[in-house]
Design a protein around this motif. Structure first.
Motif, PDB file in Angstrom:
ATOM      1  N   ALA A 184     -63.836 -30.807   3.208  1.00 15.73           N
ATOM      2  CA  ALA A 184     -63.909 -30.341   1.823  1.00 15.73           C
ATOM      3  C   ALA A 184     -64.292 -31.464   0.871  1.00 15.73           C
ATOM      4  O   ALA A 184     -64.902 -31.228  -0.179  1.00 15.73           O
ATOM      5  CB  ALA A 184     -62.566 -29.730   1.406  1.00 15.73           C
ATOM      6  N   LYS A 185     -63.988 -32.722   1.230  1.00 15.80           N
ATOM      7  CA  LYS A 185     -64.305 -33.846   0.361  1.00 15.80           C
ATOM      8  C   LYS A 185     -65.775 -34.256   0.437  1.00 15.80           C
ATOM      9  O   LYS A 185     -66.216 -35.120  -0.331  1.00 15.80           O
ATOM     10  CB  LYS A 185     -63.420 -35.045   0.704  1.00 15.80           C
ATOM     11  CG  LYS A 185     -61.972 -34.861   0.261  1.00 15.80           C
ATOM     12  CD  LYS A 185     -61.229 -36.174   0.260  1.00 15.80           C
ATOM     13  CE  LYS A 185     -59.847 -36.014  -0.361  1.00 15.80           C
ATOM     14  NZ  LYS A 185     -59.126 -37.305  -0.457  1.00 15.80           N
ATOM     15  N   VAL A 187     -68.176 -32.202  -0.183  1.00 10.62           N
ATOM     16  CA  VAL A 187     -68.900 -31.403  -1.170  1.00 10.62           C
ATOM     17  C   VAL A 187     -69.376 -32.305  -2.304  1.00 10.62           C
ATOM     18  O   VAL A 187     -68.603 -33.096  -2.860  1.00 10.62           O
ATOM     19  CB  VAL A 187     -68.006 -30.261  -1.713  1.00 10.62           C
ATOM     20  CG1 VAL A 187     -68.741 -29.504  -2.830  1.00 10.62           C
ATOM     21  CG2 VAL A 187     -67.611 -29.314  -0.600  1.00 10.62           C
ATOM     22  N   GLY A 188     -70.660 -32.203  -2.640  1.00 11.29           N
ATOM     23  CA  GLY A 188     -71.234 -33.008  -3.705  1.00 11.29           C
ATOM     24  C   GLY A 188     -71.786 -34.331  -3.239  1.00 11.29           C
ATOM     25  O   GLY A 188     -72.449 -35.033  -4.022  1.00 11.29           O
ATOM     26  N   HIS A 189     -71.538 -34.723  -1.997  1.00 11.18           N
ATOM     27  CA  HIS A 189     -72.081 -35.966  -1.455  1.00 11.18           C
ATOM     28  C   HIS A 189     -73.368 -35.668  -0.691  1.00 11.18           C
ATOM     29  O   HIS A 189     -73.482 -34.662   0.017  1.00 11.18           O
ATOM     30  CB  HIS A 189     -71.069 -36.635  -0.525  1.00 11.18           C
ATOM     31  CG  HIS A 189     -69.887 -37.214  -1.231  1.00 11.18           C
ATOM     32  ND1 HIS A 189     -69.849 -38.507  -1.699  1.00 11.18           N
ATOM     33  CD2 HIS A 189     -68.693 -36.655  -1.573  1.00 11.18           C
ATOM     34  CE1 HIS A 189     -68.691 -38.740  -2.283  1.00 11.18           C
ATOM     35  NE2 HIS A 189     -67.958 -37.628  -2.222  1.00 11.18           N
ATOM     36  N   SER A 210     -73.702 -26.200   6.541  1.00 11.34           N
ATOM     37  CA  SER A 210     -73.811 -26.484   5.109  1.00 11.34           C
ATOM     38  C   SER A 210     -73.457 -25.261   4.272  1.00 11.34           C
ATOM     39  O   SER A 210     -72.820 -25.384   3.216  1.00 11.34           O
ATOM     40  CB  SER A 210     -75.215 -26.970   4.765  1.00 11.34           C
ATOM     41  OG  SER A 210     -76.181 -25.966   5.036  1.00 11.34           O
ATOM     42  N   GLU A 211     -73.830 -24.073   4.747  1.00 17.04           N
ATOM     43  CA  GLU A 211     -73.504 -22.852   4.013  1.00 17.04           C
ATOM     44  C   GLU A 211     -72.007 -22.559   4.064  1.00 17.04           C
ATOM     45  O   GLU A 211     -71.408 -22.140   3.065  1.00 17.04           O
ATOM     46  CB  GLU A 211     -74.287 -21.676   4.594  1.00 17.04           C
ATOM     47  CG  GLU A 211     -74.061 -20.370   3.844  1.00 17.04           C
ATOM     48  CD  GLU A 211     -74.906 -19.236   4.383  1.00 17.04           C
ATOM     49  OE1 GLU A 211     -74.754 -18.103   3.886  1.00 17.04           O
ATOM     50  OE2 GLU A 211     -75.725 -19.470   5.290  1.00 17.04           O
ATOM     51  N   PHE A 213     -69.507 -24.639   4.239  1.00 16.45           N
ATOM     52  CA  PHE A 213     -68.653 -25.566   3.487  1.00 16.45           C
ATOM     53  C   PHE A 213     -69.314 -26.094   2.222  1.00 16.45           C
ATOM     54  O   PHE A 213     -68.822 -27.055   1.626  1.00 16.45           O
ATOM     55  CB  PHE A 213     -68.257 -26.738   4.401  1.00 16.45           C
ATOM     56  CG  PHE A 213     -67.415 -26.320   5.571  1.00 16.45           C
ATOM     57  CD1 PHE A 213     -66.059 -26.062   5.426  1.00 16.45           C
ATOM     58  CD2 PHE A 213     -68.000 -26.138   6.823  1.00 16.45           C
ATOM     59  CE1 PHE A 213     -65.280 -25.664   6.504  1.00 16.45           C
ATOM     60  CE2 PHE A 213     -67.233 -25.741   7.909  1.00 16.45           C
ATOM     61  CZ  PHE A 213     -65.866 -25.495   7.749  1.00 16.45           C
ATOM     62  N   ASP A 214     -70.422 -25.474   1.815  1.00 16.74           N
ATOM     63  CA  ASP A 214     -71.114 -25.837   0.570  1.00 16.74           C
ATOM     64  C   ASP A 214     -71.513 -27.314   0.566  1.00 16.74           C
ATOM     65  O   ASP A 214     -71.311 -28.036  -0.414  1.00 16.74           O
ATOM     66  CB  ASP A 214     -70.230 -25.519  -0.648  1.00 16.74           C
ATOM     67  CG  ASP A 214     -71.025 -25.536  -1.948  1.00 16.74           C
ATOM     68  OD1 ASP A 214     -72.248 -25.290  -1.888  1.00 16.74           O
ATOM     69  OD2 ASP A 214     -70.433 -25.801  -3.008  1.00 16.74           O
ATOM     70  N   LEU A 215     -72.078 -27.767   1.689  1.00 14.91           N
ATOM     71  CA  LEU A 215     -72.491 -29.157   1.818  1.00 14.91           C
ATOM     72  C   LEU A 215     -73.937 -29.334   1.373  1.00 14.91           C
ATOM     73  O   LEU A 215     -74.743 -28.408   1.451  1.00 14.91           O
ATOM     74  CB  LEU A 215     -72.346 -29.628   3.270  1.00 14.91           C
ATOM     75  CG  LEU A 215     -70.962 -29.482   3.896  1.00 14.91           C
ATOM     76  CD1 LEU A 215     -70.975 -29.999   5.328  1.00 14.91           C
ATOM     77  CD2 LEU A 215     -69.903 -30.217   3.066  1.00 14.91           C
ATOM     78  N   THR A 216     -74.255 -30.536   0.933  1.00 14.93           N
ATOM     79  CA  THR A 216     -75.616 -30.870   0.525  1.00 14.93           C
ATOM     80  C   THR A 216     -76.269 -31.680   1.634  1.00 14.93           C
ATOM     81  O   THR A 216     -76.040 -32.899   1.763  1.00 14.93           O
ATOM     82  CB  THR A 216     -75.623 -31.675  -0.780  1.00 14.93           C
ATOM     83  OG1 THR A 216     -74.953 -30.929  -1.797  1.00 14.93           O
ATOM     84  CG2 THR A 216     -77.050 -31.969  -1.219  1.00 14.93           C
TER      85      THR A 216
END
Length: 308
Positions: A184-185, A187-189, A210-211, A213-216
């Protein structure tokens, strides 16, 4: 040139008589005479001088004999190269840096008597092409991530390992000093995986991850190879990439790169082995059985949809 005629010629030479050659080859003496006669007509020379005691090589026969033996030896080597019981077990590990190569090495150490030929096709060989290669016998087995589906050409598959994921970062990255990081940490990295193709099974795996866990995951290039990517990671305060726990990468000591296990849950890549049912190399099931012994994905892991 008909190799059976050449084989018959050599059998007559070794046996000294047409009758002995017939017994050796399991054919009639008349068939031996016909084959030798056909070979003589094709070559335009007389290979034997027939005598009351048998067959004696003519001067042309003596000149032809060493070449005949070379032809038969070449036939044996050609057959040995393609017959499963005579040639090494050919295994595609995709890339020598990945865990699949380590699994093949582990098998070799456990069964040194099995002749093994490791093939590295890399990402150039798509999943469908890998299946086709196994079906055609170009390779006896191939490591791939295999979604649950029917495979053509008599090819089957089975999961043989689970490769846990780590985050590879430089010493200036905020996660550099952590033994592990919750997913979860992330996310945004920015997780950089240049050249990752959506058409491959590992591309589909990372797209689903990525989908979920909303990863970039940044797949932008250009791609200059792993060495260039490691250079970038070493100096970046925010760049990271995913690597398998069982993969092997090497970099200069001054890079001080860190491998940080991803947890809660840990993404794991299910690694499967493709092989052909029939005709299979006699050692391919030995490889499969060795790899699947005791393999479990573990607790608190994330698996792609095809393994749920």
């Amino acid at each position: 040139m008909e190799l059976e005629f050449v084989r018959t010629f050599v059998a007559v030479v070794d046996g000294g008589q047409f009758q002995e050659a017939a017994a050796e080859l399991g054919i009639t003496q008349q068939a031996v005479s016909k084959r030798v006669g056909a070979l003589e007509r094709e070559l335009g020379v007389q290979l034997f001088t027939r005598t009351a005691r048998g067959a004696r090589l003519s001067s042309d026969g003596e000149a032809f004999l060493p070449h005949a033996r070379v032809l038969l030896d070449a036939e044996k080597r050609a057959l040995a190269a393609v017959r499963p019981e005579k040639r090494p077990l050919r295994v595609d590990v995709l890339n020598r840096r990945t865990k699949s190569a380590q699994l093949a090495l582990s098998f070799h150490r456990a069964f040194p008597e099995v002749a093994l030929q490791v093939v590295t096709t890399g990402a150039e060989l798509s999943f469908d092409a890998a299946v086709a290669a196994v079906a055609a016998g170009s390779v006896d087995a191939a490591f791939r991530g295999v979604p649950k589906r029917d495979l053509p050409g008599g090819v089957t598959s089975g999961v043989v390992d689970y490769d846990a994921h780590e985050l590879l970062v430089g010493p200036r990255h905020p996660f550099a000093d952590l033994p592990s990081v919750p997913i979860a940490k992330l996310v945004g990295h920015r997780i950089w995986m240049p050249g990752l193709s959506a058409s491959t099974e590992w591309g589909a795996y990372y797209a689903e991850l990525s989908e979920a866990f909303d990863l970039t995951i940044d797949v932008s290039g250009p791609v200059f190879g792993n060495e260039t990517m490691l250079d970038e990671l070493a100096t970046s305060p925010d760049l990271s990439t995913f690597v398998g726990e069982g993969s092997r990468y090497f970099w200069p000591d001054e890079y001080d790169l860190r491998r940080v296990l991803v947890v809660d849950p840990t993404p794991v890549y299910p690694m499967s082995l493709l092989w052909r049912r029939e005709p299979a190399h006699p050692d391919v099931l030995k490889l499969r059985d060795y790899l699947v012994m005791g393999q479990e994905p573990g607790d608190r892991v994330w698996l792609p949809g095809w393994e749920q």
